[in-house]
Design an enzyme around this catalytic site. Structure first.
Site, PDB file in Angstrom:
ATOM      1  N   GLU A 181       0.827  -1.204   0.000  1.00 58.27           N
ATOM      2  CA  GLU A 181       0.000   0.000   0.000  1.00 58.27           C
ATOM      3  C   GLU A 181       0.870   1.268   0.000  1.00 58.27           C
ATOM      4  OE1 GLU A 181       0.508  -2.291   2.197  1.00 58.27           O
ATOM      5  OE2 GLU A 181      -0.227  -1.837   4.201  1.00 58.27           O
ATOM      6  N   SER A 231       8.226  -8.622   6.313  1.00 57.87           N
ATOM      7  CA  SER A 231       8.965  -8.752   7.572  1.00 57.87           C
ATOM      8  C   SER A 231       8.655 -10.107   8.227  1.00 57.87           C
ATOM      9  CB  SER A 231       8.563  -7.612   8.507  1.00 57.87           C
ATOM     10  OG  SER A 231       7.176  -7.673   8.742  1.00 57.87           O
ATOM     11  N   CYS A 286      16.441  -6.753   1.465  1.00 56.52           N
ATOM     12  CA  CYS A 286      16.557  -7.917   2.342  1.00 56.52           C
ATOM     13  C   CYS A 286      17.936  -8.546   2.224  1.00 56.52           C
ATOM     14  CB  CYS A 286      15.480  -8.944   2.008  1.00 56.52           C
ATOM     15  SG  CYS A 286      15.773  -9.756   0.445  1.00 56.52           S
TER      16      CYS A 286
HETATM   17  P1  NAD Z   1       5.694  -5.749   5.960  1.00 52.46           P
HETATM   18  O1  NAD Z   1       5.797  -7.083   6.591  1.00 52.46           O
HETATM   19  O2  NAD Z   1       5.347  -4.591   6.807  1.00 52.46           O
HETATM   20  O3  NAD Z   1       4.611  -5.765   4.772  1.00 52.46           O
HETATM   21  C1  NAD Z   1       4.663  -6.726   3.747  1.00 52.46           C
HETATM   22  C2  NAD Z   1       3.262  -6.937   3.205  1.00 52.46           C
HETATM   23  O4  NAD Z   1       2.440  -7.449   4.249  1.00 52.46           O
HETATM   24  C3  NAD Z   1       2.600  -5.644   2.708  1.00 52.46           C
HETATM   25  O5  NAD Z   1       1.952  -5.923   1.497  1.00 52.46           O
HETATM   26  C4  NAD Z   1       1.615  -5.297   3.817  1.00 52.46           C
HETATM   27  O6  NAD Z   1       0.436  -4.713   3.318  1.00 52.46           O
HETATM   28  C5  NAD Z   1       1.305  -6.638   4.470  1.00 52.46           C
HETATM   29  N1  NAD Z   1       1.103  -6.552   5.922  1.00 52.46           N
HETATM   30  C6  NAD Z   1       1.689  -5.691   6.785  1.00 52.46           C
HETATM   31  N2  NAD Z   1       1.302  -5.941   8.051  1.00 52.46           N
HETATM   32  C7  NAD Z   1       0.455  -6.993   7.988  1.00 52.46           C
HETATM   33  C8  NAD Z   1      -0.273  -7.726   8.966  1.00 52.46           C
HETATM   34  N3  NAD Z   1      -0.207  -7.439  10.262  1.00 52.46           N
HETATM   35  N4  NAD Z   1      -1.046  -8.759   8.549  1.00 52.46           N
HETATM   36  C9  NAD Z   1      -1.117  -9.089   7.256  1.00 52.46           C
HETATM   37  N5  NAD Z   1      -0.449  -8.408   6.281  1.00 52.46           N
HETATM   38  C10 NAD Z   1       0.330  -7.383   6.637  1.00 52.46           C
HETATM   39  O7  NAD Z   1       7.086  -5.506   5.196  1.00 52.46           O
HETATM   40  P2  NAD Z   1       7.572  -4.191   4.447  1.00 52.46           P
HETATM   41  O8  NAD Z   1       7.916  -3.160   5.469  1.00 52.46           O
HETATM   42  O9  NAD Z   1       6.666  -3.841   3.345  1.00 52.46           O
HETATM   43  O10 NAD Z   1       8.917  -4.725   3.764  1.00 52.46           O
HETATM   44  C11 NAD Z   1      10.149  -4.820   4.437  1.00 52.46           C
HETATM   45  C12 NAD Z   1      10.404  -6.206   4.957  1.00 52.46           C
HETATM   46  O11 NAD Z   1      10.376  -7.143   3.885  1.00 52.46           O
HETATM   47  C13 NAD Z   1      11.776  -6.358   5.585  1.00 52.46           C
HETATM   48  O12 NAD Z   1      11.648  -7.121   6.766  1.00 52.46           O
HETATM   49  C14 NAD Z   1      12.584  -7.109   4.534  1.00 52.46           C
HETATM   50  O13 NAD Z   1      13.666  -7.856   5.053  1.00 52.46           O
HETATM   51  C15 NAD Z   1      11.529  -7.981   3.961  1.00 52.46           C
HETATM   52  N6  NAD Z   1      11.888  -8.454   2.630  1.00 52.46           N
HETATM   53  C16 NAD Z   1      12.297  -9.746   2.504  1.00 52.46           C
HETATM   54  C17 NAD Z   1      12.690 -10.232   1.267  1.00 52.46           C
HETATM   55  C18 NAD Z   1      13.171 -11.645   1.125  1.00 52.46           C
HETATM   56  O14 NAD Z   1      13.461 -12.057   0.006  1.00 52.46           O
HETATM   57  N7  NAD Z   1      13.285 -12.417   2.200  1.00 52.46           N
HETATM   58  C19 NAD Z   1      12.647  -9.391   0.142  1.00 52.46           C
HETATM   59  C20 NAD Z   1      12.211  -8.083   0.299  1.00 52.46           C
HETATM   60  C21 NAD Z   1      11.836  -7.621   1.562  1.00 52.46           C
END
Ligand code: NAD
Length: 487
Positions: A181, A231, A286
């Protein structure tokens, strides 16, 4: 209908841009200026259900389209992505803040996934053996399973969705993307290009939203599988919740990546590998290094080199030439990162470079942080354990490679790890012993290309099949076995 109505973004359902049924929205903010770019609807269960019904309807015919014809849609999409790559990079920098060259790099990495998925007629082949018993033959066929969905993070809006949907669609499934979002615009432009490439209605759908939409995707009984990237706390919840309804799930989480710099390595190389890895994309990758471990007597020179290089990084508008680091994604992210630095200081860390009070002239509304470098980080400190996801380097010292590897293994995460060395023995010990999934030897960002699997272990990945590569074909297909006897 256009992709937005009165500034509010529309969903893509059944080949049409349609308004979300949500009343709540979240502003999409340009992190460089603080300006609002659009309103993103925080979608509902009804939006998800509409997308599932469209995708289910399309699956009936799409799965019967020959693999080579499905690939042709992706060939046309690949060509359009190539023609529009600068435009896509521009949108990505505007909504995300990373520099234009970083955005362009991520668009290219995305395109490579489309190129790989174009090889689907060969990638999807099964196996066969005659006379498994007298007069009996056996063959496997890879078949699509139905509707799949992806929930993606904010940090790679051009690339991460393309880790999944081209493979799912190439194998004959239909798809729903839930973009972040915070950065939905790059992904939406790609969806428009997919429609232009001839993607049939309902094969590729998009629903905007946050937690409610994700929960609806996890719970929906007519979705066969879910790919999540984000995350670790959310990755864990999504994995458990989606598995409860019997879905296939691959859930990629956070990281705490170490970069080990051996004493034999030229200081210049150690510095450049670590600086690029930790501060590229403002640390919001990441695969970003976050703990730099100086081994043995090279430590002091390494530290001095890192301080000098961190101080040279130009922070500013990623659309401008000469800028090395853009803003962080949001005011909330900035506050969280500043809090992590404050805590590291209270827990005994020595701040060698402090980015907390960074400002950029003319961009007072931006979410600025400068590179931050913290020394004397010990195993018990929060900074050594938790992901920061910002431009912060923790600097640690190890007496030898064994001690450095023990530091890596103490982490709950196992996403990526790098070594900088000219010593083949050290490099082999590192490759053989380090229990982390993506390793770099004299490479600071160990990013597997599209034809290799991408993902970690431990708290960095819940599930067994990773993103792209051959894992992806397995994730998106059932291996049907046919045993036949004809007398
Ligand atoms: P986030 O976990 O906050 O959000 C990821 C997705 O989950 C978004 O689309 C969001 O709308 C949704 N979301 C958020 N909170 C939620 C909840 N409580 N319940 C259900 N859905 C929810 O992550 P972010 O801040 O967008 O991205 C950064 C994170 O992503 C970092 O921790 C990074 O390490 C990780 N990441 C990992 C990889 C990998 O390959 N392992 C790649 C890119 C990013």
């Amino acid at each position: 209908m256009p992709i937005m109505s009165k500034g509010t973004l529309n969903n893509l359902i059944g080949g049409e841009w349609v308004p979300s049924s949500a009343s709540a929205t979240l502003p999409v903010i340009n992190p460089t200026t603080g300006d609002k770019l659009a309103d993103c609807p925080l979608g509902t269960h009804a939006d998800v259900d509409a997308a599932v019904q469209a995708a289910r309807g399309a699956f009936k015919t799409w799965r019967r389209v020959p693999a080579i014809e499905r690939a042709r849609v992706l060939f046309r999409f690949q060509a359009l992505l190539g023609e529009h790559k600068e435009e896509l990079a521009q949108i990505c920098t505007t909504e995300h803040g990373k520099t234009l060259s970083e955005s362009l790099g991520s668009v290219r990495r995305g395109i490579e996934n489309v190129e790989h998925a174009c090889g689907i007629p060969a990638l999807m082949m099964g196996e066969s053996l005659e006379d498994v018993a007298r007069g009996i033959d056996c063959a496997t066929f890879r078949q699509p399973l139905g509707v799949f969905a992806a929930v993606v993070p904010f940090n790679f809006p051009a690339m991460v969705p393309l880790w999944f949907w081209p493979y799912a669609i190439a194998t004959g499934n239909t798809y729903i993307v839930k973009p972040s979002e915070q950065v939905p615009l790059t992904t939406m432009r790609m969806m428009e290009l997919a429609l232009e490439a001839g993607m049939p209605a309902g094969v590729l759908n998009m629903v905007h939203g946050g937690k409610d939409v994700v929960e609806a995707l996890c719970d929906h009984p007519e979705i066969a599988g879910l790919s999540f990237v984000g995350s670790t706390p959310v990755a864990r919840i999504v994995y458990e919740r989606a598995a409860k309804t019997g879905k296939r799930v691959q859930s990629l989480g956070g990281a705490k990546n170490h970069i080990i710099v051996m004493p034999d390595a030229p200081t210049k190389r150690g510095v450049s590998v670590a600086i690029d890895s930790v501060f590229g994309c403002a640390g919001q990758r990441c695969l970003a290094g976050s703990v730099v471990v100086g081994v043995g007597d090279g430590y002091d020179k390494l530290r001095d080199g890192l301080v000098a290089a961190a101080n040279e990084i130009v922070v500013g508008d990623g659309l401008k030439d000469g800028v090395g680091m853009g803003p962080v994604i949001s005011a909330e992210a900035k506050a969280r990162i500043v809090k992590a630095i404050d805590l590291a200081e209270r827990e005994g860390g020595k701040i060698l470079v402090d980015g907390r009070n960074k400002t950029v002239e003319g961009y007072e509304g931006g979410h600025w942080l400068g590179p931050t470098l913290i020394e004397n980080v010990t195993a018990d400190m929060t900074l050594a354990k938790e992901e920061v996801f910002g431009p912060v380097m923790a600097l640690r010292k190890a007496k030898d490679l064994d001690e450095a590897i023990a530091m890596v293994h103490a982490s709950q995460f196992a996403n990526a790890c790098s070594i900088v060395t000219d010593d083949g023995g050290a490099a082999r010990q590192f490759k053989y012993e380090v229990g982390v999934s993506m390793l770099g030897i004299n490479i600071g960002v160990a990013a597997p290309m599209a034809f290799f699997p991408f993902g970690g272990t431990k708290a960095s990945l819940f599930g067994d099949l990773k993103a792209h590569g051959s894992d992806s074909i397995r994730f998106f297909t059932d291996t049907k076995v046919v045993i036949s006897r004809w007398s």
